[in-house]
Design a protein around this motif. Structure first.
Motif, mmCIF file in Angstrom:
data_model
loop_
_atom_site.group_PDB
_atom_site.id
_atom_site.type_symbol
_atom_site.label_atom_id
_atom_site.label_comp_id
_atom_site.label_asym_id
_atom_site.label_seq_id
_atom_site.Cartn_x
_atom_site.Cartn_y
_atom_site.Cartn_z
ATOM 1 N N ILE A 109 19.536 -103.626 -26.020
ATOM 2 C CA ILE A 109 20.160 -102.679 -26.953
ATOM 3 C C ILE A 109 20.719 -101.482 -26.182
ATOM 4 N N GLU A 111 21.659 -101.474 -23.007
ATOM 5 C CA GLU A 111 22.789 -101.943 -22.199
ATOM 6 C C GLU A 111 24.061 -102.092 -23.032
ATOM 7 N N THR A 112 23.914 -102.609 -24.243
ATOM 8 C CA THR A 112 25.092 -102.856 -25.081
ATOM 9 C C THR A 112 25.535 -101.604 -25.838
ATOM 10 N N ALA A 114 24.200 -100.463 -28.555
ATOM 11 C CA ALA A 114 24.064 -100.694 -29.991
ATOM 12 C C ALA A 114 23.270 -99.551 -30.628
ATOM 13 N N LYS A 118 25.211 -102.748 -37.618
ATOM 14 C CA LYS A 118 26.569 -103.265 -37.423
ATOM 15 C C LYS A 118 26.723 -103.910 -36.044
ATOM 16 N N ASP A 119 25.927 -103.442 -35.085
ATOM 17 C CA ASP A 119 26.023 -103.925 -33.703
ATOM 18 C C ASP A 119 25.116 -105.122 -33.431
ATOM 19 N N GLY A 121 25.490 -108.289 -33.894
ATOM 20 C CA GLY A 121 26.173 -109.424 -33.264
ATOM 21 C C GLY A 121 26.260 -109.276 -31.763
ATOM 22 N N LYS A 122 26.585 -108.067 -31.290
ATOM 23 C CA LYS A 122 26.665 -107.804 -29.848
ATOM 24 C C LYS A 122 25.315 -108.049 -29.190
ATOM 25 N N VAL A 123 24.284 -107.501 -29.798
ATOM 26 C CA VAL A 123 22.938 -107.609 -29.232
ATOM 27 C C VAL A 123 22.459 -109.056 -29.238
ATOM 28 N N GLY A 125 24.203 -111.806 -29.192
ATOM 29 C CA GLY A 125 24.931 -112.611 -28.212
ATOM 30 C C GLY A 125 24.305 -112.526 -26.839
ATOM 31 N N VAL A 126 23.999 -111.318 -26.413
ATOM 32 C CA VAL A 126 23.387 -111.115 -25.101
ATOM 33 C C VAL A 126 21.935 -111.613 -25.108
#
Length: 149
Positions: A109, A111-112, A114, A118-119, A121-123, A125-126
């Motif tokens: 979290i 690193e991305t 987030a 809403k974030d 999906g980003k988290v 994925g990684v």
């Protein structure tokens, strides 16, 4: 040593030990590997990631079947599925504890970058790539939701 070679070696050991339950589970794993290798468009050899995905899927199937058998009071079938699950788990990477999982997710979290749900999906994925085989996808999703809430 590749997973396939390791499984074949374990099959020989199980045959020598006359361990029918272990032999059945190992043959099921070998069958999955052979099916994956001969699948159209697949390469001759599986990568380590492919092997982990294959074993994770097999473990999840055994766990789901065991849960169903437990609900239906079929202890005989439940015991078979749990025995196979324990053998499959021998070849999977060590599963993270809940505390280790939360610590890893907090790093991801950060690193991305987030900050809210809403974030997610980003988290995810990684997280699913870096924690493949080390934690169940449902548990990862649940913990990410809790951390981003």
């Amino acid at each position: 040593m590749s997973l396939k070679a390791n499984i074949e070696s374990e099959i020989k050991n199980a045959m020598l030990a006359k361990d029918k339950d272990r032999l059945r589970a190992l043959r099921a794993i070998k069958s999955l590997i052979l099916l994956e290798e001969t699948k159209e468009g697949a390469g001759a050899n599986l990568t380590a990631d492919d092997e982990i995905k294959l074993l994770t899927k097999a473990a999840k199937q055994r766990k789901d079947s065991a849960d169903i058998y437990k609900q239906q009071n079929r202890e005989d079938l439940y015991a078979v599925e749990m025995a196979e699950l324990s053998i499959i788990n021998e070849f999977l990477p060590k599963q993270l504890t809940e505390e280790e999982l939360v610590a890893e997710l907090k790093k991801i979290i950060a690193e991305t970058g987030a900050s809210s749900a809403k974030d997610m999906g980003k988290v995810m994925g990684v997280a699913t790539k870096s924690l493949a085989g080390k934690a169940d996808g449902k548990l990862i999703s649940q913990k990410v939701k809790e951390l981003l809430a």
